[in-house]
Motif scaffolding. Structure first.
Motif, short mmCIF file in Angstrom:
data_model
loop_
_atom_site.label_atom_id
_atom_site.label_comp_id
_atom_site.label_asym_id
_atom_site.label_seq_id
_atom_site.Cartn_x
_atom_site.Cartn_y
_atom_site.Cartn_z
N LEU A 8 16.39 -27.56 -1.97
CA LEU A 8 15.66 -26.93 -3.08
C LEU A 8 16.50 -25.79 -3.64
O LEU A 8 16.88 -24.88 -2.91
N GLY A 9 16.79 -25.88 -4.93
CA GLY A 9 17.50 -24.81 -5.62
C GLY A 9 16.57 -24.20 -6.67
O GLY A 9 15.86 -24.92 -7.36
N ARG A 10 16.56 -22.89 -6.76
CA ARG A 10 15.65 -22.21 -7.69
C ARG A 10 16.39 -21.03 -8.32
O ARG A 10 17.09 -20.30 -7.63
N ILE A 11 16.20 -20.86 -9.62
CA ILE A 11 16.77 -19.70 -10.30
C ILE A 11 15.68 -19.09 -11.17
O ILE A 11 14.90 -19.81 -11.81
N ARG A 12 15.62 -17.77 -11.17
CA ARG A 12 14.62 -17.06 -11.97
C ARG A 12 15.32 -15.93 -12.72
O ARG A 12 16.10 -15.18 -12.13
N ILE A 13 15.03 -15.84 -13.99
CA ILE A 13 15.58 -14.77 -14.83
C ILE A 13 14.40 -14.04 -15.44
O ILE A 13 13.50 -14.66 -16.01
N GLU A 14 14.41 -12.69 -15.31
CA GLU A 14 13.30 -11.90 -15.82
C GLU A 14 13.84 -10.71 -16.61
O GLU A 14 14.84 -10.11 -16.23
N TYR A 15 13.13 -10.39 -17.67
CA TYR A 15 13.49 -9.25 -18.51
C TYR A 15 12.21 -8.46 -18.78
O TYR A 15 11.21 -9.03 -19.19
N VAL A 25 6.48 -5.44 -22.32
CA VAL A 25 6.65 -6.88 -22.44
C VAL A 25 7.49 -7.36 -21.25
O VAL A 25 8.38 -6.65 -20.79
N LYS A 26 7.14 -8.54 -20.77
CA LYS A 26 7.91 -9.16 -19.68
C LYS A 26 8.15 -10.61 -20.08
O LYS A 26 7.24 -11.31 -20.47
N LEU A 27 9.41 -11.03 -19.97
CA LEU A 27 9.78 -12.42 -20.22
C LEU A 27 10.36 -12.98 -18.92
O LEU A 27 11.15 -12.31 -18.26
N ILE A 46 10.78 -26.61 -14.87
CA ILE A 46 11.13 -25.41 -15.63
C ILE A 46 9.83 -24.78 -16.14
O ILE A 46 8.87 -25.48 -16.47
N SER A 47 9.81 -23.46 -16.14
CA SER A 47 8.66 -22.74 -16.68
C SER A 47 9.14 -21.45 -17.32
O SER A 47 10.24 -20.97 -17.03
N GLY A 48 8.29 -20.90 -18.14
CA GLY A 48 8.60 -19.62 -18.76
C GLY A 48 7.33 -18.96 -19.24
O GLY A 48 6.33 -19.63 -19.48
N PHE A 49 7.35 -17.65 -19.33
CA PHE A 49 6.20 -16.95 -19.90
C PHE A 49 6.64 -15.69 -20.61
O PHE A 49 7.72 -15.15 -20.38
N VAL A 50 5.76 -15.26 -21.50
CA VAL A 50 5.88 -13.96 -22.14
C VAL A 50 4.57 -13.23 -21.86
O VAL A 50 3.49 -13.80 -21.99
N ASP A 51 4.67 -11.98 -21.42
CA ASP A 51 3.52 -11.21 -20.97
C ASP A 51 3.54 -9.86 -21.69
O ASP A 51 4.56 -9.17 -21.69
N PHE A 52 2.41 -9.50 -22.32
CA PHE A 52 2.27 -8.21 -22.99
C PHE A 52 1.17 -7.41 -22.32
O PHE A 52 0.13 -7.96 -21.96
#
Length: 153
Positions: A8-15, A25-27, A46-52
Motif C-alpha cells: 500500500l502506497g499513500r501520498i497526501r498533500i495539504e495546504y 481555508v484548507k486544501l 484519489i480524493s480531495g477537499f476544500v474546507d472553509f
C-alpha cells in the motif's frame, strides 16, 4: 485459501492558509495505490477537499467542506476526519466514486449555551444502496440534518 502480501502506497498533500483575519481555508488531496502482487488487479484511489471556516464574531463559528473521491474498493479507500460540532466527530470512509459536502453553524449564547447545526450530504455514483445492515439506505444519496444543544453547568 490464498495468502499473499499486499503493498500500500499513500501520498497526501495539504495546504492551509489564513485568507483573512477570521477566514481559514484548507486544501487536501490524497492518492492511494494498492498492489496485490499479481494475485488480483491492483487498485488506485484519489480524493480531495476544500474546507472553509469563518469566525465572523467571537460567538459564531461557521464553515463548510466539499470533497470529491474515487476509489475502486474498500482496499483503496481514503478516510476523512470531520469535526464541526462540539463532541461530534466522525471519520468517513470514501470509497467508490462520489462527492461529499457538509456545512455547520455553532452559536454560543451567554458562554453557557451553545447551539449547533450541521447539514451533510454524500452522493455516490453507480450504486443503488448506501451503507449496510441497519444503516442501509436505498438510493445513492445520504442526507443528514443535525441539531445539538450544549448547556454548561
Amino acid at each position: 485459501k490464498i495468502i499473499f502480501q499486499k503493498t500500500l502506497g499513500r501520498i497526501r498533500i495539504e495546504y492551509q492558509k489564513k485568507l483573512f483575519k477570521n477566514v481559514n481555508v484548507k486544501l487536501r488531496t490524497e492518492a492511494v495505490y494498492v498492489s496485490f502482487v499479481d494475485v488480483i488487479p491492483d487498485e488506485t484511489g484519489i480524493s480531495g477537499f476544500v474546507d472553509f471556516s469563518w469566525l465572523p464574531i467571537e460567538i459564531i463559528k461557521t464553515g463548510c467542506r466539499f470533497s470529491a473521491f474515487s476509489a475502486e474498493s474498500y482496499e483503496s479507500a481514503m478516510w476523512q476526519f470531520e469535526m464541526a460540532m462540539p463532541g461530534y466527530m466522525t471519520t468517513k470512509q470514501l470509497n467508490g466514486d462520489g462527492i461529499r459536502f457538509f456545512t455547520y453553524l455553532n452559536l454560543e449564547i451567554f458562554h453557557k449555551i451553545t447551539l449547533s447545526s450541521r447539514y451533510e450530504i454524500t452522493k455516490k455514483n453507480n450504486v443503488e444502496i448506501l451503507g449496510s445492515g441497519y444503516l442501509e439506505i436505498p438510493g445513492n444519496i445520504d442526507q443528514r440534518l443535525i441539531f445539538q444543544l450544549d448547556l454548561k453547568i
